[in-house]
Design an enzyme around this catalytic site. Structure first.
Site, mmCIF file in Angstrom:
data_model
loop_
_atom_site.group_PDB
_atom_site.id
_atom_site.type_symbol
_atom_site.label_atom_id
_atom_site.label_comp_id
_atom_site.label_asym_id
_atom_site.label_seq_id
_atom_site.Cartn_x
_atom_site.Cartn_y
_atom_site.Cartn_z
ATOM 1 N N HIS A 76 0.843 -1.202 0.000
ATOM 2 C CA HIS A 76 0.000 0.000 0.000
ATOM 3 C C HIS A 76 0.871 1.243 0.000
ATOM 4 O O HIS A 76 1.821 1.349 0.789
ATOM 5 C CB HIS A 76 -0.900 0.000 1.247
ATOM 6 C CG HIS A 76 -1.701 1.252 1.416
ATOM 7 N ND1 HIS A 76 -1.533 2.103 2.492
ATOM 8 C CD2 HIS A 76 -2.667 1.810 0.641
ATOM 9 C CE1 HIS A 76 -2.365 3.123 2.374
ATOM 10 N NE2 HIS A 76 -3.072 2.977 1.268
ATOM 11 N N SER A 77 0.585 2.190 -0.891
ATOM 12 C CA SER A 77 1.216 3.507 -0.896
ATOM 13 C C SER A 77 2.745 3.384 -0.982
ATOM 14 O O SER A 77 3.270 2.813 -1.932
ATOM 15 C CB SER A 77 0.759 4.270 0.356
ATOM 16 O OG SER A 77 1.042 5.636 0.252
ATOM 17 N N TYR A 78 3.486 3.898 0.015
ATOM 18 C CA TYR A 78 4.943 3.745 0.055
ATOM 19 C C TYR A 78 5.347 2.274 0.000
ATOM 20 O O TYR A 78 6.428 1.934 -0.507
ATOM 21 C CB TYR A 78 5.475 4.411 1.332
ATOM 22 C CG TYR A 78 6.821 3.931 1.811
ATOM 23 C CD1 TYR A 78 7.992 4.376 1.207
ATOM 24 C CD2 TYR A 78 6.915 3.038 2.884
ATOM 25 C CE1 TYR A 78 9.237 3.927 1.662
ATOM 26 C CE2 TYR A 78 8.148 2.601 3.338
ATOM 27 C CZ TYR A 78 9.307 3.042 2.725
ATOM 28 O OH TYR A 78 10.530 2.604 3.164
ATOM 29 N N HIS A 217 -7.685 6.798 0.486
ATOM 30 C CA HIS A 217 -6.389 6.149 0.266
ATOM 31 C C HIS A 217 -6.230 4.859 1.077
ATOM 32 O O HIS A 217 -5.661 3.886 0.588
ATOM 33 C CB HIS A 217 -5.292 7.147 0.644
ATOM 34 C CG HIS A 217 -3.905 6.708 0.355
ATOM 35 N ND1 HIS A 217 -3.516 6.143 -0.844
ATOM 36 C CD2 HIS A 217 -2.776 6.767 1.120
ATOM 37 C CE1 HIS A 217 -2.225 5.872 -0.816
ATOM 38 N NE2 HIS A 217 -1.753 6.242 0.369
#
Length: 235
Positions: A76-78, A217
């Protein structure tokens, strides 16, 4: 039974996957949601040496020590930075890569270079404004589109992120691109967001599958049932 390794994004920890983790286990799957060094319950290990390589080694360590194979590896994300390098280093252990509203890096770039310029500038300013200078404070959950009922929980559990994890470039051999299944899931309810350009690339590339979900997000928090089904569909 499938094996899932779920990698969280910046400022969070394995705790953010709890709802998805429980659901996957209820379906009989093996699930690991490691917390990266210096974050979550491992915040006591926080120091100015932690960088992207540290977090890559965290996940490689789980795969090695648990002797995992045929993994569905989700970031997820980073966490997209982390899973890309992990898959590049041990491609034979990974069957599927899932990028959950995540960064999809190219070799030689760092997180700050992949983010929209205004977001990257804000992160750098956050670090410079602290006494220690090597930490990036978490933003408020509402700014990531987290539902109102979970905002206090997410704010309470989020911690500072080591700046070096955003500054260190990733170096890839390209083996990750040979993973047979690569999937991008775009969260459409977070603006301006980070996922749209990667989602659009995935839509145009026959080597990718692409999907979207209407939420903020933190998909694993806002839409755990839907995300669980998306992950099961990867099997």
């Amino acid at each position: 039974m499938a094996t899932f390794v779920l990698v969280h994004g910046a400022w969070q920890g394995g705790w953010c996957w709890r709802r998805v983790e429980d659901r996957l286990r209820n379906f009989g799957h093996l699930v690991f949601a490691p917390t990266l060094t210096g974050l979550g319950e491992r915040v006591h290990l926080l120091n100015d040496k932690i960088d992207l390589d540290t977090h890559i080694q965290d996940v490689l360590g789980v795969i090695e020590s648990e002797e995992l194979s045929n993994i569905i590896l989700c970031g997820h994300s980073y966490g997209g930075m982390v899973i890309t390098s992990v898959a590049d280093k041990v491609p034979s252990t990974v069957s599927t890569l899932v990028y959950l509203d995540a960064l999809v890096p190219e070799s030689g770039l760092c997180t700050l270079e992949l983010l929209p310029k205004e977001i990257g500038s804000t992160l750098l300013e956050s670090a410079r404004s602290t006494d220690k200078g090597f930490l990036v404070a978490p933003d408020q959950a509402k700014n990531f589109g987290v539902n109102i009922h979970d905002q206090a929980w997410v704010n309470r559990r989020s911690v500072d992120q080591p700046l070096k994890t955003f500054e260190q470039p990733i170096f890839l051999e390209g083996a990750w691109k040979l993973i047979p299944d690569r999937i991008y899931i775009y969260a459409t309810g977070w603006a301006p967001g980070i996922g749209k350009p990667f989602y659009e690339i995935a839509q145009r590339d026959s080597g990718w599958q692409s999907n979207s979900i209407q939420c903020g997000h933190d998909v694993m928090i806002d839409k755990p049932e839907e995300l669980t089904q998306m992950l099961i569909d990867c099997i």
